[in-house]
Design a protein around this motif. Structure first.
Motif, PDB file in Angstrom:
ATOM      1  N   MET A   1      27.849  87.305  15.172  1.00  0.00           N
ATOM      2  CA  MET A   1      28.773  87.907  14.218  1.00  0.00           C
ATOM      3  C   MET A   1      28.795  89.437  14.345  1.00  0.00           C
ATOM      4  N   LEU A   2      27.608  90.029  14.443  1.00  0.00           N
ATOM      5  CA  LEU A   2      27.496  91.482  14.577  1.00  0.00           C
ATOM      6  C   LEU A   2      26.938  91.905  15.933  1.00  0.00           C
ATOM      7  N   GLU A   3      26.759  90.928  16.817  1.00  0.00           N
ATOM      8  CA  GLU A   3      26.075  91.203  18.076  1.00  0.00           C
ATOM      9  C   GLU A   3      26.822  92.199  18.960  1.00  0.00           C
ATOM     10  N   ARG A   4      28.158  92.241  18.832  1.00  0.00           N
ATOM     11  CA  ARG A   4      28.931  93.119  19.726  1.00  0.00           C
ATOM     12  C   ARG A   4      28.896  94.582  19.285  1.00  0.00           C
ATOM     13  N   PHE A   5      28.316  94.856  18.118  1.00  0.00           N
ATOM     14  CA  PHE A   5      28.249  96.228  17.626  1.00  0.00           C
ATOM     15  C   PHE A   5      26.872  96.838  17.881  1.00  0.00           C
ATOM     16  N   ASP A   6      26.855  98.105  18.210  1.00  0.00           N
ATOM     17  CA  ASP A   6      25.612  98.838  18.479  1.00  0.00           C
ATOM     18  C   ASP A   6      25.132  99.466  17.175  1.00  0.00           C
ATOM     19  N   ILE A   7      24.074  98.902  16.580  1.00  0.00           N
ATOM     20  CA  ILE A   7      23.613  99.380  15.278  1.00  0.00           C
ATOM     21  C   ILE A   7      23.151 100.826  15.355  1.00  0.00           C
ATOM     22  N   GLN A   8      22.601 101.247  16.478  1.00  0.00           N
ATOM     23  CA  GLN A   8      22.155 102.643  16.581  1.00  0.00           C
ATOM     24  C   GLN A   8      23.352 103.597  16.539  1.00  0.00           C
ATOM     25  N   ASN A   9      24.428 103.226  17.205  1.00  0.00           N
ATOM     26  CA  ASN A   9      25.637 104.036  17.163  1.00  0.00           C
ATOM     27  C   ASN A   9      26.246 104.041  15.762  1.00  0.00           C
ATOM     28  N   ILE A  10      26.279 102.867  15.115  1.00  0.00           N
ATOM     29  CA  ILE A  10      26.798 102.777  13.750  1.00  0.00           C
ATOM     30  C   ILE A  10      25.957 103.640  12.814  1.00  0.00           C
ATOM     31  N   GLU A  11      24.645 103.570  12.963  1.00  0.00           N
ATOM     32  CA  GLU A  11      23.762 104.353  12.099  1.00  0.00           C
ATOM     33  C   GLU A  11      23.990 105.849  12.297  1.00  0.00           C
ATOM     34  N   SER A  12      24.201 106.263  13.533  1.00  0.00           N
ATOM     35  CA  SER A  12      24.478 107.679  13.805  1.00  0.00           C
ATOM     36  C   SER A  12      25.774 108.119  13.126  1.00  0.00           C
TER      37      SER A  12
END
Length: 222
Positions: A1-12
Motif C-alpha cells: 500500500m505504501l511500499e512505493r513511497f520513500d518514507i525518508q524523502n516524505i519525512e524530509s
C-alpha cells in the motif's frame, strides 16, 4: 500500500514544508466508491456551506486499511516531532492502541470525514487540535478531478511562526492524491533550537462544479 513511497524523502518534505503529497493513492473506481458514502450516511452543513459526512466505526474497509497503515508509517515521525517540540507524550505503534488512549482521555468523537463543496462554497481555515492527545499529522485527499469536475477549490495552508507573518502554502492535489499535513503544529528549527509553528488548512472557493475531498484524522476530539 505504501511500499512505493520513500518514507525518508516524505519525512524530509514534512520537516521542510509541513506537508508531503502522495500521488495516485486511489484509482478512479475507488475514489467514486468512497465519495458515494456522502449519499449513504448522515451529513451536516457548515456555516460557509458545504456538506460533510463523518465516519464513525463504520469507515469503509479500504479507508480503514489506509488509516491504519498511514498511522503505523507516521508514528516515528510523530514521536520525533513531539520530542523536538518539547511535548512529553509518545504514541503507540498501532492505531487501535492510540484510539484506546483517546477514549480513556475522554476523546470519543471521530473527526475523519468526507466533504462536498459546490459552486460558491469554501472551507475556512481550521485545525484539529481538540483534546489532550493530538496526533501531529493527518491526511487529506481529493476524490474527483480539477478542471473537469470543478474549478477553484485549491487546498491551502497557513503557517504562523513567532514574530513572522503567516506563510501561505498551496498543496497541488490531483484526483486520487493524498497529502500528509501537520494537523495543528510542528517543530521548526531556528537559530537557537526548535520552536513550534502553528498551522491551519482550508479549501478556497469553488468557482464551478462540485469538489469532493477527504480528511483522515488519527485522533478523536473530546
Amino acid at each position: 500500500m505504501l511500499e512505493r513511497f520513500d518514507i525518508q524523502n516524505i519525512e524530509s518534505q514534512l520537516d521542510a514544508e509541513g506537508y508531503a503529497v502522495l500521488p495516485e493513492c486511489f484509482n478512479a473506481q475507488q475514489a467514486r466508491a468512497i465519495a458515494a458514502c456522502l449519499d449513504e450516511g448522515r451529513t451536516t452543513s457548515g456555516a460557509e456551506g458545504g456538506e460533510s459526512g463523518y465516519f464513525d466505526d463504520g469507515m469503509p474497509p479500504l479507508l480503514n486499511a489506509w488509516r491504519e497503515a498511514l498511522y503505523r508509517w507516521l508514528v516515528p515521525v510523530a514521536n520525533r516531532w513531539n520530542g523536538l517540540a518539547g511535548i512529553d507524550r509518545r504514541f503507540p505503534a498501532e492505531l487501535d492502541a492510540f484510539l484506546e488512549i483517546n477514549r480513556s482521555a475522554g476523546q470519543h468523537r471521530p473527526q475523519s470525514h468526507l466533504m462536498r463543496l459546490r459552486e460558491g462554497e469554501r472551507l475556512g481555515l481550521h485545525r484539529h487540535d481538540e483534546g489532550e492527545w493530538i496526533f501531529p499529522l493527518q491526511v487529506v485527499a481529493l476524490l474527483n478531478e480539477p478542471k473537469r469536475d470543478f474549478t477553484g477549490g485549491e487546498f491551502v495552508m497557513t503557517e504562523q511562526r513567532p514574530r513572522m507573518q503567516s506563510r501561505p502554502m498551496v498543496a497541488p492535489l490531483g484526483p486520487g492524491d493524498m497529502a500528509i499535513i501537520a494537523s495543528a503544529q510542528r517543530p521548526i528549527q531556528g537559530a537557537h533550537g526548535y520552536y513550534r509553528g502553528h498551522l491551519k488548512h482550508a479549501i478556497s472557493r469553488v468557482r464551478s462544479g462540485e469538489r469532493i475531498g477527504l480528511e483522515l484524522v488519527f485522533h478523536h476530539a473530546g
